[in-house]
Every structure is written in structure tokens, then in C-alpha cells.
Design a protein around this motif. Sequence first.
Motif, PDB file in Angstrom:
ATOM      1  N   SER A  65      77.721  41.333  66.936  1.00 60.16           N
ATOM      2  CA  SER A  65      78.188  42.625  67.448  1.00 60.16           C
ATOM      3  C   SER A  65      79.699  42.686  67.634  1.00 60.16           C
ATOM      4  CB  SER A  65      77.491  42.944  68.774  1.00 60.16           C
ATOM      5  OG  SER A  65      77.782  41.946  69.747  1.00 60.16           O
ATOM      6  N   THR A  66      80.335  41.556  67.922  1.00 61.65           N
ATOM      7  CA  THR A  66      81.763  41.601  68.233  1.00 61.65           C
ATOM      8  C   THR A  66      82.603  40.708  67.329  1.00 61.65           C
ATOM      9  OG1 THR A  66      81.513  39.851  69.898  1.00 61.65           O
ATOM     10  CG2 THR A  66      81.317  42.136  70.654  1.00 61.65           C
ATOM     11  N   THR A  67      82.014  40.135  66.285  1.00 58.21           N
ATOM     12  CA  THR A  67      82.764  39.217  65.433  1.00 58.21           C
ATOM     13  C   THR A  67      83.217  39.893  64.153  1.00 58.21           C
ATOM     14  OG1 THR A  67      82.725  37.033  64.375  1.00 58.21           O
ATOM     15  CG2 THR A  67      80.709  38.345  64.226  1.00 58.21           C
ATOM     16  N   LYS A  68      84.354  39.441  63.643  1.00 56.96           N
ATOM     17  CA  LYS A  68      84.819  39.897  62.328  1.00 56.96           C
ATOM     18  C   LYS A  68      84.395  38.922  61.232  1.00 56.96           C
ATOM     19  CE  LYS A  68      89.270  37.466  62.564  1.00 56.96           C
ATOM     20  NZ  LYS A  68      90.743  37.575  62.492  1.00 56.96           N
ATOM     21  N   THR A  69      83.823  37.798  61.628  1.00 58.53           N
ATOM     22  CA  THR A  69      83.419  36.761  60.679  1.00 58.53           C
ATOM     23  C   THR A  69      82.243  37.224  59.826  1.00 58.53           C
ATOM     24  OG1 THR A  69      84.162  35.035  62.202  1.00 58.53           O
ATOM     25  CG2 THR A  69      82.606  34.374  60.483  1.00 58.53           C
ATOM     26  N   LYS A  70      82.337  36.971  58.525  1.00 59.48           N
ATOM     27  CA  LYS A  70      81.278  37.343  57.597  1.00 59.48           C
ATOM     28  C   LYS A  70      80.363  36.142  57.356  1.00 59.48           C
ATOM     29  CE  LYS A  70      84.744  38.541  54.993  1.00 59.48           C
ATOM     30  NZ  LYS A  70      85.848  38.764  55.950  1.00 59.48           N
ATOM     31  N   LEU A  71      79.110  36.397  57.028  1.00 61.26           N
ATOM     32  CA  LEU A  71      78.128  35.335  56.839  1.00 61.26           C
ATOM     33  C   LEU A  71      77.922  35.024  55.366  1.00 61.26           C
ATOM     34  CD1 LEU A  71      75.302  36.241  59.407  1.00 61.26           C
ATOM     35  CD2 LEU A  71      77.259  34.690  59.709  1.00 61.26           C
ATOM     36  N   LEU A  72      77.813  33.727  55.073  1.00 68.66           N
ATOM     37  CA  LEU A  72      77.533  33.237  53.733  1.00 68.66           C
ATOM     38  C   LEU A  72      76.317  32.335  53.788  1.00 68.66           C
ATOM     39  CD1 LEU A  72      80.027  31.835  51.115  1.00 68.66           C
ATOM     40  CD2 LEU A  72      78.011  30.503  51.710  1.00 68.66           C
ATOM     41  N   ALA A  73      75.398  32.512  52.860  1.00 67.44           N
ATOM     42  CA  ALA A  73      74.222  31.654  52.743  1.00 67.44           C
ATOM     43  C   ALA A  73      74.200  31.030  51.353  1.00 67.44           C
ATOM     44  CB  ALA A  73      72.933  32.443  52.978  1.00 67.44           C
ATOM     45  N   ILE A  74      73.853  29.751  51.306  1.00 74.07           N
ATOM     46  CA  ILE A  74      73.747  29.048  50.034  1.00 74.07           C
ATOM     47  C   ILE A  74      72.350  29.259  49.447  1.00 74.07           C
ATOM     48  CG2 ILE A  74      73.708  26.759  48.957  1.00 74.07           C
ATOM     49  CD1 ILE A  74      76.502  27.671  49.645  1.00 74.07           C
ATOM     50  N   VAL A  75      72.303  29.453  48.142  1.00 71.53           N
ATOM     51  CA  VAL A  75      71.026  29.582  47.437  1.00 71.53           C
ATOM     52  C   VAL A  75      71.069  28.652  46.230  1.00 71.53           C
ATOM     53  CG1 VAL A  75      70.683  31.947  48.214  1.00 71.53           C
ATOM     54  CG2 VAL A  75      71.815  31.529  46.022  1.00 71.53           C
TER      55      VAL A  75
END
Length: 283
Positions: A65-75
Motif C-alpha cells: 500500500s505504501t511502497t514504490k518497490t515493484k515485485l519480480l517473480a522468477i519463472v
Amino acid sequence: MKLIECPRDAMQGWTDFIPTETKTAYLNQLLRVGFDTLDFGSFVSPKAIPQLRDTAEVLAGLDLSTTKTKLLAIVANLRGAETAAGYPEIRYLGFPLSVSETFQQRNTNKSIAEALEEVARMQELCQQRGKELVVYLSMGFGNPYGDPWNPEVLGDFTRRLDALGIGIVALSDTIGASTPETIVPPFRELTAAFPRIEFGAHLHTTPQSWREKVEAAFSAGCRRFDGALGGIGGCPMAADELTGNMATENLVLYLQEQGVPTGLDMPALAEARRMSAAVFAGH
């Protein structure tokens, strides 16, 4: 400058299962630090990487809700990509594409030709779902199998990725084989030849070699670095217990010495380091 924190890489080879609630609490602290991206988990076979079988549960517990960090997932394949692309919270899908035929087979049970076909399908999926595909060129600085390696090989792979419209390519030092002499030429040549692509450095190091590797990549124009707090982890498919991830705290130190703003919340980073020591205590 983009710093990518990789707790997934730190955790994936860990022998003892880290409880889901422990992972979630740690990742939520990392989200407070202000990294550009958090490589938080993977959608791969639980038989291959049992430590990360709870990635979906961890994701459900993250406070974005308050982060600017983007999420990355490995596939590791299209099926994993389809699963990851189904989560709106995930911005990036990461796929390890080896420039070593031997390691591609070991890591994903595919040939390079098969992997490139799958990359094309993943890229189509990402474009349809509003995601971005990050391709890691693993064994990007040499390999122990005698497979061909030189900057021209990296250039050939990058041309194929550029033709698919892939915008982020990370040169990955899977076994810690890189030296300044093998780091500088690829970054200099690739950044000049492919200005549309953002090139990253995913370096594995010993405690003695981190500075020369960061300095080489930075001096050659790299402005995207992967790290893991404490330098923990590495690739379980090509393990060397002396070679871990680039320690994030060392990356931050180097950038501070160069006068490069990191944009990180330093008290939050200090708390994350404390938590990391607790998460990985006793190992």
C-alpha cells in the motif's frame, strides 16, 4: 541507478524451510527500504525449489500500500509465467536463459533453442498482461563446462532478445567466475549496441572480490545491480559455498563512496539487515 534486492535468490537454496510468516515479515520490511524492485519469489516446481513452494501465500501477505518497490517473480517455463502473470501485484517476470547449453539443460531441462522459443511465448504473454519480462543471461561471464563464451556470444543472444522487444537483460555471474577483465567489455559493447535495453548485473562474489566486480560493471556503464543482504545465497544448480550473492550493503557502500544517491531509507535498511541475520541465523 536501480537496486534490485533478491531475497528469493538468498532463500532458494536454503536447506531448512523458512516459515511463510517469517518470509512475509522479512519481505514487508524490505518493501519499506525503497529498492527499485524486489525479487521476492518464484513460480517453479516445488520439487526443484522446495523452499519457495509458498510464494503465492507469501505474496498474499505483502503490504504494497505504501511502497514504490515493484515485485519480480522468477519463472522457469511458460506454465510458471502464466501463473505469475495472473497476479496483478507482480510487475516483472524473470527468466534465466543460459548462454551455456549444458547449464540450460541442468537448470530448466531445455535446450537453448527450446528456451528461446519459450522466451518468445513469455514475451507475448507479458505484453498481453501488462507485465515486463526480465531475461537473465546466466553463465554470462563464463562457465565450467567448456561451452563457448565471449562477448560476441552475449551479443548474439541479446540481438535475439532485442528482436522480441525485451527491455531488460541482466548479465548473470552464476558461479562467481567473472573478473573485471570479463565484466567490462560486455557491458561497454552491449550498452552501446543496444541503447533501448536496460542492462543489469547479477554478480556472485566471494567476500574479497565484490568491490572490483562492482567497480568494473559501474565503470562500464551498468546502472542496474542485483544484490542480497548479507551476500547470502546463489544458484543451487551451480553451488559453491564460498560464492554468494553480491551483498547489498556493499553495493550501497560503493555507491555512497561514488556520491551516487540510492534513495533508500537507511534506518529501514538497517532493520532489514537485522532481520536478515535472524532469518538466516545458524547457517
